[in-house]
Design a protein around this motif. Structure first.
Motif, mmCIF file in Angstrom:
data_model
loop_
_atom_site.group_PDB
_atom_site.id
_atom_site.type_symbol
_atom_site.label_atom_id
_atom_site.label_comp_id
_atom_site.label_asym_id
_atom_site.label_seq_id
_atom_site.Cartn_x
_atom_site.Cartn_y
_atom_site.Cartn_z
ATOM 1 N N ASN A 145 1.262 -1.053 -0.020
ATOM 2 C CA ASN A 145 0.177 -0.112 -0.273
ATOM 3 C C ASN A 145 0.890 0.882 -0.122
ATOM 4 O O ASN A 145 0.200 2.448 -0.364
ATOM 5 C CB ASN A 145 -0.991 0.175 1.121
ATOM 6 N N GLY A 146 2.055 0.895 0.238
ATOM 7 C CA GLY A 146 3.095 2.474 0.515
ATOM 8 C C GLY A 146 4.331 2.596 1.529
ATOM 9 O O GLY A 146 4.604 1.245 2.644
ATOM 10 N N LEU A 147 4.328 3.345 1.768
ATOM 11 C CA LEU A 147 5.720 3.379 2.628
ATOM 12 C C LEU A 147 6.081 5.521 3.395
ATOM 13 O O LEU A 147 4.513 6.032 3.096
ATOM 14 C CB LEU A 147 7.192 3.767 2.172
ATOM 15 N N CYS A 148 5.870 4.703 4.586
ATOM 16 C CA CYS A 148 5.953 6.118 5.403
ATOM 17 C C CYS A 148 7.901 6.289 5.992
ATOM 18 O O CYS A 148 7.817 5.546 6.711
ATOM 19 C CB CYS A 148 4.877 5.516 6.709
ATOM 20 N N VAL A 149 8.213 8.076 5.997
ATOM 21 C CA VAL A 149 9.632 8.423 7.146
ATOM 22 C C VAL A 149 8.852 8.961 7.877
ATOM 23 O O VAL A 149 7.856 10.010 7.648
ATOM 24 C CB VAL A 149 9.972 8.837 5.882
ATOM 25 N N SER A 150 8.694 8.929 9.211
ATOM 26 C CA SER A 150 8.881 10.065 10.509
ATOM 27 C C SER A 150 10.079 10.077 10.871
ATOM 28 O O SER A 150 10.886 9.756 11.266
ATOM 29 C CB SER A 150 7.759 9.090 11.119
ATOM 30 N N THR A 151 9.139 11.157 11.633
ATOM 31 C CA THR A 151 11.069 11.830 12.650
ATOM 32 C C THR A 151 10.303 11.391 14.394
ATOM 33 O O THR A 151 9.038 10.347 14.116
ATOM 34 C CB THR A 151 9.794 13.703 12.824
ATOM 35 N N PRO A 152 11.177 12.243 14.975
ATOM 36 C CA PRO A 152 11.052 11.015 16.311
ATOM 37 C C PRO A 152 9.954 11.839 16.991
ATOM 38 O O PRO A 152 8.956 11.267 17.512
ATOM 39 C CB PRO A 152 12.107 11.868 17.078
ATOM 40 N N SER A 153 9.072 12.341 16.241
ATOM 41 C CA SER A 153 8.409 13.342 16.572
ATOM 42 C C SER A 153 6.786 12.909 16.253
ATOM 43 O O SER A 153 5.707 12.241 16.820
ATOM 44 C CB SER A 153 7.965 14.911 16.239
ATOM 45 N N GLY A 154 7.323 12.669 14.500
ATOM 46 C CA GLY A 154 5.981 11.807 14.208
ATOM 47 C C GLY A 154 5.980 9.554 15.040
ATOM 48 O O GLY A 154 5.016 9.478 14.741
ATOM 49 N N SER A 155 6.502 9.697 14.809
ATOM 50 C CA SER A 155 7.165 8.310 15.697
ATOM 51 C C SER A 155 6.353 7.690 16.606
ATOM 52 O O SER A 155 5.442 6.241 16.725
ATOM 53 C CB SER A 155 8.360 7.272 16.558
ATOM 54 N N THR A 156 5.767 8.340 17.175
ATOM 55 C CA THR A 156 4.391 8.039 17.636
ATOM 56 C C THR A 156 2.418 8.206 17.396
ATOM 57 O O THR A 156 1.711 8.110 17.422
ATOM 58 C CB THR A 156 3.945 8.655 19.736
ATOM 59 N N ALA A 157 2.587 8.873 16.191
ATOM 60 C CA ALA A 157 1.262 8.847 15.374
ATOM 61 C C ALA A 157 1.324 7.676 14.739
ATOM 62 O O ALA A 157 1.628 6.170 14.765
ATOM 63 C CB ALA A 157 2.223 10.441 15.018
ATOM 64 N N TYR A 158 1.213 7.955 12.866
ATOM 65 C CA TYR A 158 0.974 7.400 12.632
ATOM 66 C C TYR A 158 2.266 5.944 12.497
ATOM 67 O O TYR A 158 1.752 4.646 11.746
ATOM 68 C CB TYR A 158 1.000 7.826 10.972
ATOM 69 N N ASN A 159 3.786 5.849 12.216
ATOM 70 C CA ASN A 159 4.145 4.870 11.816
ATOM 71 C C ASN A 159 3.907 4.350 13.727
ATOM 72 O O ASN A 159 4.487 2.598 13.444
ATOM 73 C CB ASN A 159 5.995 6.101 12.753
ATOM 74 N N LYS A 160 2.955 4.625 14.868
ATOM 75 C CA LYS A 160 2.982 3.696 15.609
ATOM 76 C C LYS A 160 2.264 2.874 15.045
ATOM 77 O O LYS A 160 2.178 1.487 15.403
ATOM 78 C CB LYS A 160 2.976 4.240 17.274
ATOM 79 N N SER A 161 1.109 2.977 14.528
ATOM 80 C CA SER A 161 0.038 2.254 14.141
ATOM 81 C C SER A 161 0.914 1.107 12.874
ATOM 82 O O SER A 161 -0.079 0.250 13.429
ATOM 83 C CB SER A 161 -0.849 3.423 13.010
ATOM 84 N N LEU A 162 1.991 1.515 12.793
ATOM 85 C CA LEU A 162 2.724 1.030 11.104
ATOM 86 C C LEU A 162 3.856 -0.053 12.032
ATOM 87 O O LEU A 162 3.595 -1.198 11.625
ATOM 88 C CB LEU A 162 2.770 1.660 10.040
ATOM 89 N N GLY A 163 3.360 -0.143 13.043
ATOM 90 C CA GLY A 163 4.802 -1.077 13.786
ATOM 91 C C GLY A 163 6.055 -0.433 13.752
ATOM 92 O O GLY A 163 7.036 -1.499 14.687
ATOM 93 N N GLY A 164 6.249 0.969 13.611
ATOM 94 C CA GLY A 164 7.285 1.320 13.912
ATOM 95 C C GLY A 164 7.710 1.229 15.450
ATOM 96 O O GLY A 164 6.671 1.130 16.390
ATOM 97 N N ALA A 165 8.988 1.888 15.578
ATOM 98 C CA ALA A 165 9.346 2.538 17.173
ATOM 99 C C ALA A 165 9.067 3.155 17.490
ATOM 100 O O ALA A 165 9.263 4.439 16.749
ATOM 101 C CB ALA A 165 10.555 1.950 17.515
ATOM 102 N N LEU A 166 9.508 3.687 18.221
ATOM 103 C CA LEU A 166 9.137 4.748 19.617
ATOM 104 C C LEU A 166 10.430 5.420 19.268
ATOM 105 O O LEU A 166 11.344 4.943 20.037
ATOM 106 C CB LEU A 166 8.204 5.358 20.813
ATOM 107 N N ILE A 167 10.436 6.734 19.299
ATOM 108 C CA ILE A 167 12.243 7.144 19.575
ATOM 109 C C ILE A 167 11.728 8.841 20.089
ATOM 110 O O ILE A 167 11.029 9.315 20.294
ATOM 111 C CB ILE A 167 12.315 8.051 18.318
ATOM 112 N N TYR A 168 12.835 8.264 20.874
ATOM 113 C CA TYR A 168 13.042 9.571 22.542
ATOM 114 C C TYR A 168 12.843 11.050 21.744
ATOM 115 O O TYR A 168 13.836 11.098 20.750
ATOM 116 C CB TYR A 168 14.061 9.187 22.969
ATOM 117 N N PRO A 169 12.326 11.920 22.206
ATOM 118 C CA PRO A 169 12.926 13.208 21.185
ATOM 119 C C PRO A 169 13.612 13.949 21.083
ATOM 120 O O PRO A 169 15.024 13.130 22.502
ATOM 121 C CB PRO A 169 12.099 13.908 22.084
#
Ligand code: NAP
Length: 258
Positions: A145-169
């Motif tokens: 379906n696609g790809l997502c590139v997130s910042t540390p700030s965005g790691s708690t948003a869509y990235n998290k729903s995709l199974g990405g890691a939470l990143i310390y700010p």
């Protein structure tokens, strides 16, 4: 100091905004063109709107929270007086939040966009085949379906729903995450998220005749895109911290026990 307010369109947020206005008006100047301080009243989504509205103004951001999670906002809805007091006292720590720089290469020009949370190439209707290069080295040919590139700030948003890691700010990195990748003998991609430092550029190439690109809460449509390049920008939005708020506490409050 000049301030402005960006307010979510609900009764509670509007009421809190009036209280803040009332509390500040004798000491600060209201200026919604070139503010020094942007006060967001709403959710994390309201901060995204504020940042995109004032991205080209050299200003600070602070938020009071009437939304659901509050990763960008340090004050709760019953802490208006504390916020007003802290703004007037003007003793703070600055937390820079880096943006992603997204370059969309078209036939004759390049469009540059900035994201605080993430950029998404996300199609629910049909699969996309995307070649992924990291600093010009081919990593994979992704199908899904696609790809997502997130910042540390965005790691708690869509990235998290995709199974990405939470990143310390504050850690200078970006995270590439798959949206429903297809993994079988014909198409094989990494299948996990990939975390890259600020010396890396992700280049995406594909059959991008009609491309939908998500940048935070915004959507863009482009025709005949040749490639997209993403890297962590030196540009950062300045978030004010008048008081210390633990990231771990926020994570616990949002995802484990409220
Ligand atoms: P939105 O309604 O403004 O936001 C959707 C949800 O994401 C809200 O609960 C919002 O919190 C939360 N959110 C936004 N930034 C966040 C952050 N950095 N950390 C944790 N939560 C965050 O939706 P939108 O206008 O479509 O897009 C804004 C953002 O929503 C996008 O940047 C994307 O990351 C996220 N989003 C997530 C999904 C998903 O997880 N499946 C789908 C679409 C979009 P508040 O209620 O506090 O505003």
């Amino acid at each position: 100091m000049k301030y402005t307010l960006v307010v979510r369109n609900d009764d509670l947020s509007k009421k809190l905004a009036e209280d803040i206005h009332h509390g500040l008006k004798d000491e600060l100047i209201y200026d919604n063109q070139k503010p020094d301080l942007v006060i967001s009243v709403g959710g994390d989504g309201t901060i995204l709107e504020a940042v995109h509205q004032y991205m080209d103004v050299d200003c600070y951001y602070v938020g009071i929270h009437t939304g659901t999670l509050g990763f960008f906002t340090d004050y709760q809805r019953d802490e208006v007086d504390e916020l007003i007091h802290d703004i007037k006292k003007n003793e703070y720590h600055c937390m820079p939040r880096h943006l992603l720089e997204v370059k969309v290469h078209l036939k004759d020009e390049t469009k540059t966009l900035y994201a605080l949370n993430e950029m998404r190439l996300d199609h629910g209707f049909s699969t996309q085949v995307i070649s992924v290069y990291i600093n010009d080295v081919l990593l994979e040919v992704f199908r899904g379906n696609g790809l997502c590139v997130s910042t540390p700030s965005g790691s708690t948003a869509y990235n998290k729903s995709l199974g990405g890691a939470l990143i310390y700010p504050g850690i200078p990195l970006m995270q590439l995450t798959e949206v429903a990748g297809i993994h079988h003998n014909a198409y094989r991609s990494l299948g996990s998220s990939l975390i890259l430092d600020d010396r890396q550029t992700i280049k995406l190439k594909g059959d991008f005749k009609d491309l939908w690109l998500g940048i935070d809460h915004l959507q863009y449509s482009f025709q005949d895109v040749e490639s997209i390049e993403v890297h962590l920008s030196k540009r950062a939005m300045k978030f004010i911290e008048y008081k210390e708020m633990s990231f771990i506490k926020r994570v616990r409050r949002a995802y484990i026990h409220s």
